[in-house]
Design a protein around this motif. Sequence first.
Motif, PDB file in Angstrom:
ATOM      1  N   MET A   1       0.840  -1.179   0.000  1.00 41.35           N
ATOM      2  CA  MET A   1       0.000   0.000   0.000  1.00 41.35           C
ATOM      3  C   MET A   1       0.885   1.242   0.000  1.00 41.35           C
ATOM      4  O   MET A   1       1.884   1.301   0.695  1.00 41.35           O
ATOM      5  N   ASN A   2       0.518   2.213  -0.793  1.00 38.45           N
ATOM      6  CA  ASN A   2       1.308   3.430  -0.910  1.00 38.45           C
ATOM      7  C   ASN A   2       0.963   4.397   0.210  1.00 38.45           C
ATOM      8  O   ASN A   2      -0.180   4.514   0.615  1.00 38.45           O
ATOM      9  N   THR A   3       1.972   5.096   0.669  1.00 40.78           N
ATOM     10  CA  THR A   3       1.763   6.036   1.750  1.00 40.78           C
ATOM     11  C   THR A   3       1.619   7.445   1.205  1.00 40.78           C
ATOM     12  O   THR A   3       1.908   7.725   0.039  1.00 40.78           O
ATOM     13  N   ARG A   4       1.219   8.303   2.088  1.00 37.70           N
ATOM     14  CA  ARG A   4       1.100   9.722   1.756  1.00 37.70           C
ATOM     15  C   ARG A   4       2.450  10.271   1.302  1.00 37.70           C
ATOM     16  O   ARG A   4       2.529  11.031   0.335  1.00 37.70           O
ATOM     17  N   ALA A   5       3.510   9.861   1.988  1.00 39.31           N
ATOM     18  CA  ALA A   5       4.853  10.325   1.625  1.00 39.31           C
ATOM     19  C   ALA A   5       5.227   9.868   0.214  1.00 39.31           C
ATOM     20  O   ALA A   5       5.872  10.617  -0.534  1.00 39.31           O
ATOM     21  N   ASP A   6       4.829   8.645  -0.142  1.00 39.31           N
ATOM     22  CA  ASP A   6       5.085   8.153  -1.504  1.00 39.31           C
ATOM     23  C   ASP A   6       4.424   9.066  -2.526  1.00 39.31           C
ATOM     24  O   ASP A   6       5.058   9.490  -3.504  1.00 39.31           O
ATOM     25  N   LEU A   7       3.134   9.373  -2.306  1.00 42.06           N
ATOM     26  CA  LEU A   7       2.413  10.226  -3.248  1.00 42.06           C
ATOM     27  C   LEU A   7       3.038  11.616  -3.335  1.00 42.06           C
ATOM     28  O   LEU A   7       3.178  12.173  -4.422  1.00 42.06           O
ATOM     29  N   GLU A   8       3.404  12.168  -2.198  1.00 42.22           N
ATOM     30  CA  GLU A   8       4.033  13.495  -2.203  1.00 42.22           C
ATOM     31  C   GLU A   8       5.343  13.463  -2.989  1.00 42.22           C
ATOM     32  O   GLU A   8       5.629  14.366  -3.780  1.00 42.22           O
ATOM     33  N   TYR A   9       6.124  12.415  -2.788  1.00 48.08           N
ATOM     34  CA  TYR A   9       7.391  12.273  -3.512  1.00 48.08           C
ATOM     35  C   TYR A   9       7.136  12.157  -5.016  1.00 48.08           C
ATOM     36  O   TYR A   9       7.759  12.843  -5.825  1.00 48.08           O
ATOM     37  N   TRP A  10       6.194  11.283  -5.385  1.00 47.94           N
ATOM     38  CA  TRP A  10       5.913  11.066  -6.809  1.00 47.94           C
ATOM     39  C   TRP A  10       5.389  12.333  -7.465  1.00 47.94           C
ATOM     40  O   TRP A  10       5.775  12.655  -8.590  1.00 47.94           O
ATOM     41  N   ILE A  11       4.508  13.052  -6.782  1.00 43.02           N
ATOM     42  CA  ILE A  11       3.984  14.297  -7.358  1.00 43.02           C
ATOM     43  C   ILE A  11       5.123  15.291  -7.557  1.00 43.02           C
ATOM     44  O   ILE A  11       5.182  15.983  -8.581  1.00 43.02           O
ATOM     45  N   GLY A  12       6.039  15.360  -6.611  1.00 49.03           N
ATOM     46  CA  GLY A  12       7.216  16.222  -6.768  1.00 49.03           C
ATOM     47  C   GLY A  12       8.047  15.825  -7.971  1.00 49.03           C
ATOM     48  O   GLY A  12       8.548  16.683  -8.717  1.00 49.03           O
ATOM     49  N   ARG A  13       8.197  14.527  -8.184  1.00 48.08           N
ATOM     50  CA  ARG A  13       8.961  14.036  -9.337  1.00 48.08           C
ATOM     51  C   ARG A  13       8.198  14.320 -10.642  1.00 48.08           C
ATOM     52  O   ARG A  13       8.813  14.630 -11.660  1.00 48.08           O
ATOM     53  N   VAL A  14       6.875  14.207 -10.611  1.00 47.08           N
ATOM     54  CA  VAL A  14       6.069  14.512 -11.791  1.00 47.08           C
ATOM     55  C   VAL A  14       6.272  15.971 -12.188  1.00 47.08           C
ATOM     56  O   VAL A  14       6.373  16.298 -13.371  1.00 47.08           O
ATOM     57  N   ALA A  15       6.373  16.848 -11.200  1.00 48.18           N
ATOM     58  CA  ALA A  15       6.601  18.273 -11.472  1.00 48.18           C
ATOM     59  C   ALA A  15       7.902  18.488 -12.244  1.00 48.18           C
ATOM     60  O   ALA A  15       8.029  19.459 -12.993  1.00 48.18           O
ATOM     61  N   LEU A  16       8.827  17.555 -12.085  1.00 49.27           N
ATOM     62  CA  LEU A  16      10.112  17.632 -12.792  1.00 49.27           C
ATOM     63  C   LEU A  16      10.081  16.873 -14.122  1.00 49.27           C
ATOM     64  O   LEU A  16      11.106  16.743 -14.784  1.00 49.27           O
ATOM     65  N   GLY A  17       8.914  16.339 -14.482  1.00 46.25           N
ATOM     66  CA  GLY A  17       8.769  15.637 -15.759  1.00 46.25           C
ATOM     67  C   GLY A  17       9.098  14.154 -15.707  1.00 46.25           C
ATOM     68  O   GLY A  17       9.333  13.540 -16.746  1.00 46.25           O
ATOM     69  N   ASP A  18       9.102  13.561 -14.532  1.00 49.19           N
ATOM     70  CA  ASP A  18       9.441  12.148 -14.364  1.00 49.19           C
ATOM     71  C   ASP A  18       8.245  11.268 -14.739  1.00 49.19           C
ATOM     72  O   ASP A  18       7.255  11.194 -14.014  1.00 49.19           O
ATOM     73  N   ARG A  19       8.336  10.592 -15.895  1.00 53.57           N
ATOM     74  CA  ARG A  19       7.232   9.760 -16.384  1.00 53.57           C
ATOM     75  C   ARG A  19       7.014   8.527 -15.511  1.00 53.57           C
ATOM     76  O   ARG A  19       5.886   8.057 -15.351  1.00 53.57           O
TER      77      ARG A  19
END
Length: 182
Positions: free
Chosen positions: A1-19
């Motif tokens: 199960m994904n945590t809140r921290a995982d989502l926050e990290y991934w969204i931050g990476r998405v902001a940098l264009g990480d597919r």
Amino acid sequence: MNTRADLEYWIGRVALGDRSAFSDVYSATSAKLFGVILRVLNDRAEAEEVLQEVYLRVWRNAGRYRVNGLSPMTWLITIARNAAVDRKRRRPAVGVVSDTAVLEAQADPGCGPEHAAIAASDSAHLQGCLDELSDGHADAVRGAYLEGETYADLAQRFDVPLNTMRTWLRRSLLTLRECLSR
């Protein structure tokens, strides 16, 4: 199960264009967001289209997300709900679909017994928290966040000023958040 921290990290990476991070966000949240959208629209095909639009918005606007103590799911659900309400406003009214049909459309065929038990527990907890609100406030929350009614429509239905309706909803959400954290 994904945590809140995982989502926050991934969204931050998405902001940098990480597919890859975008794929992780999609995998972790698409079922939930689809359910939110489908609940508002009551049309599976239209909900799928809106879900695509939502993830385009997430891709383009991930840099706007700020870690501020609120759940990243709240941010994503807000985007999804707003997109669904916008779509609903642009279309002519359609027939009402029964709650059973909506639930069947949302069902995940890969959902196992453990996931079903957790979902039932979460649903019961949320229902218990909604029951703690006064009837009018609970109905207003359901109308706004589950059925896609606008604040103006709710104010008219409950015969209160628009700002009063906004206050009802804001206070009700705070109460729900407190209850759900117990």
